[in-house]
Scaffold this motif. Structure first.
Motif, short mmCIF file in Angstrom:
data_model
loop_
_atom_site.label_atom_id
_atom_site.label_comp_id
_atom_site.label_asym_id
_atom_site.label_seq_id
_atom_site.Cartn_x
_atom_site.Cartn_y
_atom_site.Cartn_z
N LEU A 99 0.74 -1.11 0.00
CA LEU A 99 0.23 -0.53 0.19
C LEU A 99 0.95 1.60 -0.27
O LEU A 99 0.50 2.25 -1.06
N GLU A 100 1.93 1.60 0.87
CA GLU A 100 3.24 2.44 0.62
C GLU A 100 3.93 1.79 1.56
O GLU A 100 4.08 1.46 2.20
N SER A 101 4.81 2.88 1.93
CA SER A 101 6.03 2.79 2.80
C SER A 101 6.64 4.04 3.08
O SER A 101 6.19 5.11 2.53
N THR A 102 7.34 3.81 3.73
CA THR A 102 7.08 5.15 4.70
C THR A 102 9.21 5.31 5.13
O THR A 102 9.60 3.67 5.01
N HIS A 103 9.75 6.09 5.43
CA HIS A 103 11.24 6.61 5.01
C HIS A 103 11.57 7.87 6.42
O HIS A 103 11.04 8.75 6.21
N ASP A 104 12.63 7.57 6.77
CA ASP A 104 13.19 8.76 7.90
C ASP A 104 12.18 8.86 8.67
O ASP A 104 12.05 9.96 8.87
N SER A 105 11.23 8.22 9.21
CA SER A 105 10.45 8.32 10.33
C SER A 105 11.23 8.27 11.76
O SER A 105 12.46 7.39 11.86
N TRP A 106 11.05 9.05 12.55
CA TRP A 106 11.84 8.95 13.62
C TRP A 106 10.86 9.98 14.92
O TRP A 106 9.95 10.27 14.16
N LEU A 107 11.25 9.63 16.24
CA LEU A 107 9.92 10.18 17.27
C LEU A 107 11.28 10.84 18.52
O LEU A 107 12.33 10.25 18.24
N LEU A 108 10.72 11.44 19.21
CA LEU A 108 11.29 12.27 20.08
C LEU A 108 10.54 12.28 21.70
O LEU A 108 9.86 12.86 21.19
N GLN A 109 10.35 11.18 22.51
CA GLN A 109 9.65 11.75 23.41
C GLN A 109 9.79 12.09 25.49
O GLN A 109 11.09 11.36 25.30
N TYR A 110 8.94 12.43 25.87
CA TYR A 110 9.48 12.44 26.95
C TYR A 110 8.77 11.61 28.33
O TYR A 110 7.58 12.15 28.13
N ASP A 111 9.06 11.08 28.80
CA ASP A 111 8.26 9.80 29.40
C ASP A 111 8.38 10.31 31.10
O ASP A 111 9.26 10.44 31.26
N ALA A 112 7.75 9.38 32.15
CA ALA A 112 7.84 9.33 33.30
C ALA A 112 7.44 7.98 33.95
O ALA A 112 7.19 7.54 32.86
N LEU A 113 8.80 7.59 34.41
CA LEU A 113 8.39 5.96 34.63
C LEU A 113 8.02 5.84 36.24
O LEU A 113 8.55 6.40 36.58
N GLY A 114 7.81 4.87 36.44
CA GLY A 114 7.75 4.15 37.74
C GLY A 114 8.31 2.50 37.87
O GLY A 114 7.81 1.81 36.97
N PHE A 115 9.22 2.39 38.33
CA PHE A 115 9.42 1.63 38.48
C PHE A 115 9.03 0.65 39.97
O PHE A 115 8.80 1.08 41.07
N ILE A 116 9.21 -1.01 39.64
CA ILE A 116 8.66 -1.74 41.46
C ILE A 116 9.90 -2.92 41.41
O ILE A 116 9.70 -3.90 40.36
N PRO A 117 10.68 -3.04 42.29
CA PRO A 117 11.77 -3.72 42.19
C PRO A 117 11.22 -5.12 42.40
O PRO A 117 10.05 -5.49 43.12
N LEU A 118 12.06 -6.27 42.09
CA LEU A 118 11.68 -7.89 41.98
C LEU A 118 12.30 -8.40 42.63
O LEU A 118 12.79 -9.50 42.77
N ASN A 119 13.46 -7.82 43.85
CA ASN A 119 14.54 -7.97 43.86
C ASN A 119 14.57 -9.38 45.86
O ASN A 119 14.90 -10.11 44.87
N GLN A 120 13.34 -8.88 45.98
CA GLN A 120 12.64 -10.53 47.08
C GLN A 120 12.56 -11.87 46.00
O GLN A 120 12.84 -12.53 46.29
N ILE A 121 11.87 -12.06 44.68
CA ILE A 121 12.03 -13.19 43.84
C ILE A 121 12.67 -13.02 42.88
O ILE A 121 13.42 -14.44 42.88
N PHE A 122 13.65 -12.07 42.45
CA PHE A 122 14.25 -12.23 41.43
C PHE A 122 15.54 -10.98 41.52
O PHE A 122 15.15 -10.16 41.14
#
Length: 213
Positions: free
Chosen positions: A102-125
Motif C-alpha cells: 500500500l505504501e512505504s515510509t522513510h526517515d521516520s523518527w520520534l522524540l519522546q519524554y516519559d515519566a517512569l515508575g519502577f517496582i523492584p523484584l529483588n525478593q523474587i528475582f
C-alpha cells in the motif's frame, strides 16, 4: 605488660587486615538513583490497524535496523523521567488480505519524554525490576503511496509531523552501574483519519544503559 603488648599488637593487626579488605567489600548504593544514559535497538510491531477510508488491517515490515538514544534521571528507586530519540527508519505497509504493497515510509523518527515508575523484584528475582512508562511524543514520518490511485484514495501528504502520547511497560536488570532492559511501547498519534496509514507502529526495544550516580 607482656600480655598488654600482645593484645595491642593483635588489635592493630586486625585493624590493618580489615582496612586492607574494605576496598573489596565496598557497599553498593541503596538504589539505582541519579543520571543515566543509554542506547538500544527497536523493532516495529508486525500488525497495525489502519483506520483511514477504506479501513483495512495492514502489515508493517521493518527493512533496516532501528535504534534508540536516551538519557534520564531516577528521582527515587520507584520514580524517574527520561528523554528518548527513536529512529524507526524504513517500513513498508501491505494489505493483510492481498499482501499488496500500500505504501512505504522513510526517515521516520520520534522524540519522546516519559515519566517512569519502577517496582523492584529483588525478593523474587535479584537485580530485576518491572517498570511502566507514559508520556508525550513529537513524531515525524515521510511516506510514499504505492500508486496514484492509492494516493488519491487516502489523500496522503508526503511528510507528516504531529504530537502524540505513549504508554508501555518493560523489565530491567541492574548490575552495578549497568542495566539492560526490554520494553514494549504503544503510540497514539493525533493525525486526522485520512492520514492514519502513516501511524507509528508500536515498538519492541532492547536497551542497555550506564548510571552515573
Amino acid at each position: 605488660m607482656k600480655k598488654l603488648l600482645i593484645g595491642t599488637a593483635c588489635v592493630l593487626a586486625s585493624g590493618a587486615l580489615m582496612a586492607g579488605a574494605m576496598p573489596y567489600h565496598k557497599a553498593m548504593p541503596a538504589g539505582p538513583h541519579g543520571w543515566y544514559a543509554g542506547a538500544g535497538i527497536n523493532y516495529s510491531a508486525l500488525l497495525s490497524q489502519h483506520t483511514g477510508t477504506p479501513a483495512a488491517t495492514v502489515h508493517s515490515k521493518d527493512f533496516n535496523p532501528s535504534f534508540n538514544l536516551f538519557a534520564g534521571y531516577r528521582l527515587t528507586r520507584h520514580f524517574g523521567n527520561e528523554l528518548m530519540y527513536s529512529h524507526v527508519g524504513h517500513r513498508q505497509w501491505s494489505s493483510q488480505a492481498t499482501n499488496a504493497v500500500l505504501e512505504s515510509t522513510h526517515d521516520s523518527w520520534l522524540l519522546q519524554y516519559d515519566a517512569l515508575g519502577f517496582i523492584p523484584l529483588n525478593q523474587i528475582f535479584p537485580g530485576f525490576e518491572f517498570f511502566v512508562r507514559a508520556g508525550v511524543d513529537y513524531l515525524y514520518t515521510q511516506g510514499f503511496n504505492a500508486d496514484a490511485a492509492a494516493a488519491a484514495a487516502y489523500n496522503k501528504s508526503a511528510k507528516l509531523s504531529t504530537f502524540a502520547w505513549n504508554f508501555g511497560a518493560g523489565l530491567q536488570y541492574n548490575w552495578r552501574m549497568l542495566a539492560a532492559r526490554v520494553s514494549y511501547t504503544n503510540y497514539e498519534n493525533t493525525l486526522r483519519a485520512a492520514d492514519q496509514a502513516f501511524d507509528f507502529p508500536n515498538l519492541v526495544a532492547f536497551d542497555v544503559l550506564y548510571r552515573f550516580g
